[in-house]
Structures are given as C-alpha cells and as structure tokens.
Motif scaffolding. Structure first.
Motif, PDB file in Angstrom:
ATOM      1  N   PRO A  76     -57.438 -19.815   4.149  1.00  0.00           N
ATOM      2  CA  PRO A  76     -58.026 -19.287   2.803  1.00  0.00           C
ATOM      3  C   PRO A  76     -57.152 -17.881   2.813  1.00  0.00           C
ATOM      4  O   PRO A  76     -56.619 -17.248   3.742  1.00  0.00           O
ATOM      5  CB  PRO A  76     -58.935 -18.305   2.987  1.00  0.00           C
TER       6      PRO A  76
ATOM      7  N   ALA B 268     -59.509 -20.108  -1.711  1.00  0.00           N
ATOM      8  CA  ALA B 268     -60.929 -19.709  -0.879  1.00  0.00           C
ATOM      9  C   ALA B 268     -60.965 -20.877  -0.261  1.00  0.00           C
ATOM     10  O   ALA B 268     -60.247 -21.796  -0.863  1.00  0.00           O
ATOM     11  CB  ALA B 268     -61.314 -19.014  -1.844  1.00  0.00           C
TER      12      ALA B 268
ATOM     13  N   GLY C  96     -64.156 -22.152   2.111  1.00  0.00           N
ATOM     14  CA  GLY C  96     -65.408 -21.235   3.367  1.00  0.00           C
ATOM     15  C   GLY C  96     -66.050 -22.698   3.869  1.00  0.00           C
ATOM     16  O   GLY C  96     -65.248 -24.098   3.682  1.00  0.00           O
TER      17      GLY C  96
ATOM     18  N   SER D 254     -57.044 -12.413   5.352  1.00  0.00           N
ATOM     19  CA  SER D 254     -58.251 -12.652   4.725  1.00  0.00           C
ATOM     20  C   SER D 254     -58.871 -12.595   5.349  1.00  0.00           C
ATOM     21  O   SER D 254     -60.300 -12.815   4.891  1.00  0.00           O
ATOM     22  CB  SER D 254     -57.743 -13.907   4.147  1.00  0.00           C
ATOM     23  N   PHE D 255     -59.289 -12.998   6.814  1.00  0.00           N
ATOM     24  CA  PHE D 255     -60.727 -13.192   7.027  1.00  0.00           C
ATOM     25  C   PHE D 255     -61.193 -11.144   7.497  1.00  0.00           C
ATOM     26  O   PHE D 255     -62.919 -11.155   7.216  1.00  0.00           O
ATOM     27  CB  PHE D 255     -60.825 -13.330   9.001  1.00  0.00           C
TER      28      PHE D 255
ATOM     29  N   MET E  12     -64.123 -11.249   4.732  1.00  0.00           N
ATOM     30  CA  MET E  12     -64.922 -12.377   4.480  1.00  0.00           C
ATOM     31  C   MET E  12     -66.313 -11.747   5.205  1.00  0.00           C
ATOM     32  O   MET E  12     -65.717 -10.955   6.432  1.00  0.00           O
ATOM     33  CB  MET E  12     -64.997 -13.507   5.200  1.00  0.00           C
TER      34      MET E  12
ATOM     35  N   GLU F  91     -68.797 -11.543   8.578  1.00  0.00           N
ATOM     36  CA  GLU F  91     -68.818 -11.820   9.544  1.00  0.00           C
ATOM     37  C   GLU F  91     -69.493 -13.491  10.112  1.00  0.00           C
ATOM     38  O   GLU F  91     -69.074 -14.354  10.302  1.00  0.00           O
ATOM     39  CB  GLU F  91     -69.132 -10.786  10.350  1.00  0.00           C
TER      40      GLU F  91
ATOM     41  N   ALA G 225     -70.134 -15.390   7.534  1.00  0.00           N
ATOM     42  CA  ALA G 225     -68.891 -16.490   7.082  1.00  0.00           C
ATOM     43  C   ALA G 225     -67.817 -16.645   8.137  1.00  0.00           C
ATOM     44  O   ALA G 225     -67.186 -18.119   8.050  1.00  0.00           O
ATOM     45  CB  ALA G 225     -68.622 -16.134   5.002  1.00  0.00           C
ATOM     46  N   LEU G 226     -66.834 -16.450   8.502  1.00  0.00           N
ATOM     47  CA  LEU G 226     -66.309 -16.199   9.581  1.00  0.00           C
ATOM     48  C   LEU G 226     -66.715 -16.939  10.436  1.00  0.00           C
ATOM     49  O   LEU G 226     -65.761 -18.216  10.833  1.00  0.00           O
ATOM     50  CB  LEU G 226     -65.517 -15.199   9.635  1.00  0.00           C
TER      51      LEU G 226
END
Length: 290
Positions: free
Chosen positions: A37, A41, A43, A67-68, A71, A73, A75-76
């Motif tokens: 991302p 984006a 996902g 980018s992380f 987010m 946590e 989702a990462l």
C-alpha cells in the motif's frame, strides 16, 4: 507455506506450453519484490486475491512511505499473515530514515516492533539523510540481532525519493558509483540479506539512463545479492532484456503479471517477445519450475 506446496507444473493451465525455467521459492535469483500500500490502498482481501493467483511469482511485499503506521494493528497483522501463508516475505520499506531523525531510542523501538509484528525484512535507506558508513553497518548488525533480514538501500543520487524533479536532483549532484559499490560490498560482508539499488539518478528522474552505472554494479557485485528498483514497465523490461530473467527486481504490485510474463518469455514488447530464453538442465542445484 513451503516450496513443495507451490503449484506443480502439471496443475498449471496450458501446462504443455514451454516457458522459461524459474527457481521455486525460496529463490536466491530472479527475486521479485512488489510494492504494497502506498499509491493505492491494499487490504488483506485484495492481497489474498493477488497471491492466490500470482503468489508463486512474488517473493516479498514491501510497504512504502511508512504506510503501516496508518493502519490498525489487526489489519497490518492480517496482511502480514496473508503474505506468510503464500511464502512471501514482508519488508518495512525505507521508513527508517524518518525514524532515525527521532533518535537512537526510537530507532531501537522501531526495529523491535517490526520484529514483534512479524516483518521479515527491514530496509535501511538514506535517500534524504546522510548516514556514515560505520553507522549503516551498525544498523545492519542491530537489525540482524532482532532476527530480521537487513536490506540496505544504496544509490548514486543525493536527495533521492519523494518524486523530486530531474532539475532538482541535478542540483543535488550524484556520488561516484565506486562509493555505492563499496558501501554495498561492506553491507553484504556484514551479512545483509540483499542490497536495494535506488533507481533515482540511474533510470528514474534523469534525462538519460545511467546504464553504465548498472553495468558497473553488476560487474563488481554480481546479481545475486542486489535488487534493482524498477517500478516502471520500460525499466524492468530493459533489465530483463539485458540481464536475463534471473535479475532481482522491485516493481509495483500492479505489475507482477507483466513482469512474470517477461521472465517466462511468453509475452512482451516487440524487442522482448520470444527473445528472453533460459537453458536449465533438470538438476542445476536449485529447484526450477517449467
């Protein structure tokens, strides 16, 4: 996921058609890293779609621009988990040069947090800052001590990154390629997993490509331990045409299909189609797919 779970050749559609032999994962040559991302984006559901179809051809997923940090946590962690399910390493990208401005304490916490969250590769970049060589080597050691693969980024362009214009970069000036080679060699000797070659000043934001720089790097360092940034079809096509399907490349995630078609010799531009070929005996010391 292990190499014996990769798609067997006989299970591929149109398996009777010849394609260039490619090593199975984990590869040490012909490695492809894709951008995660940043420009768009990404996902876990989108990534799963990409890797369920093209995962055999992707070796690493690289976050960009920190980018992380935007987010949740959960989702990462799910993105990292999806990548690992498909035997894809996950890289922080070059965010450490931002973290370094916050001091050694923040840098140590950043490295440890990347390890805790499941990242595999931590890139050590310095496009907008100057770091003494000995300090870069200390970072390589610190990253490895945390159980991560260190991936320094080196280049010839001062002020690389951030879509700087060619005119602005020309004012910044460039380093001698010998400096980049010496730094890369010292990092490799210190145990770095691989070295990323920054494209700016070579094939990006320049009036004329510095193909002489690429040739010198390839001659002095070989191709196995270096990866070239090539997030433009014309650029990665040139690398495959001139250095073969085993050159290690970083591209955008939207370009993985096009790049693998070139590596396999099944499609391409007029100057590439049918001209990129391999000769691989069945037992060449590393698993191959056909």
């Amino acid at each position: 996921m292990t190499t014996d779970t990769l798609t067997p050749t006989e299970q591929l559609a149109f398996s009777f058609l010849r394609t260039n032999a490619r090593p199975v994962k984990p590869r040490t040559r012909g490695v492809t890293e894709i951008r995660g991302p940043y420009y768009t984006a990404m996902g876990p559901r989108y990534l799963r779609d990409v890797l369920e179809t093209m995962g055999d051809h992707v070796d690493a997923l690289k976050f960009a621009g920190g980018s992380f940090t935007l987010m949740p946590e959960r989702a990462l962690s799910e993105i990292i988990e999806v990548a690992h399910e498909h035997d894809v390493l996950v890289s922080t990208g070059g965010f450490i040069e931002h973290v370094l401005t916050r001091g050694p304490g923040a840098t140590d916490r950043y490295i440890d947090e990347a390890a805790r969250l499941g990242f595999d590769i931590l890139e050590i970049s310095a496009g907008f800052i100057s770091i003494p060589t000995d300090d870069i080597l200390r970072l390589v050691e610190r990253v490895q001590h945390a159980g991560l693969k260190a991936k320094p980024e080196v280049g010839i362009q001062f002020g690389a990154g951030g879509a700087t214009t060619p005119e602005e970069l020309e004012q910044e000036g460039t380093r001698d390629v010998g400096y980049a080679i010496d730094l890369a060699r010292r990092c490799i000797d210190a145990g770095a997993y691989m070295v990323m070659i920054e494209s700016e000043g070579i094939t990006e934001e320049v009036e004329t490509w510095r193909t002489d720089v690429v040739a010198t790097i390839a001659r002095e360092l070989g191709l196995e331990k270096v990866m070239f940034e090539a997030a433009d079809p014309e650029v990665f096509g040139w690398y495959v045409k001139n250095y073969g399907p085993d050159v290690n490349l970083f591209v955008d995630h939207s370009q993985i299909v096009q790049l693998e078609c070139l590596r396999r010799g099944i499609w391409g531009t007029k100057s590439l189609w049918g001209r990129v070929l391999t000769y691989r005996p069945d037992h060449d010391g590393e698993g191959v797919t056909r």
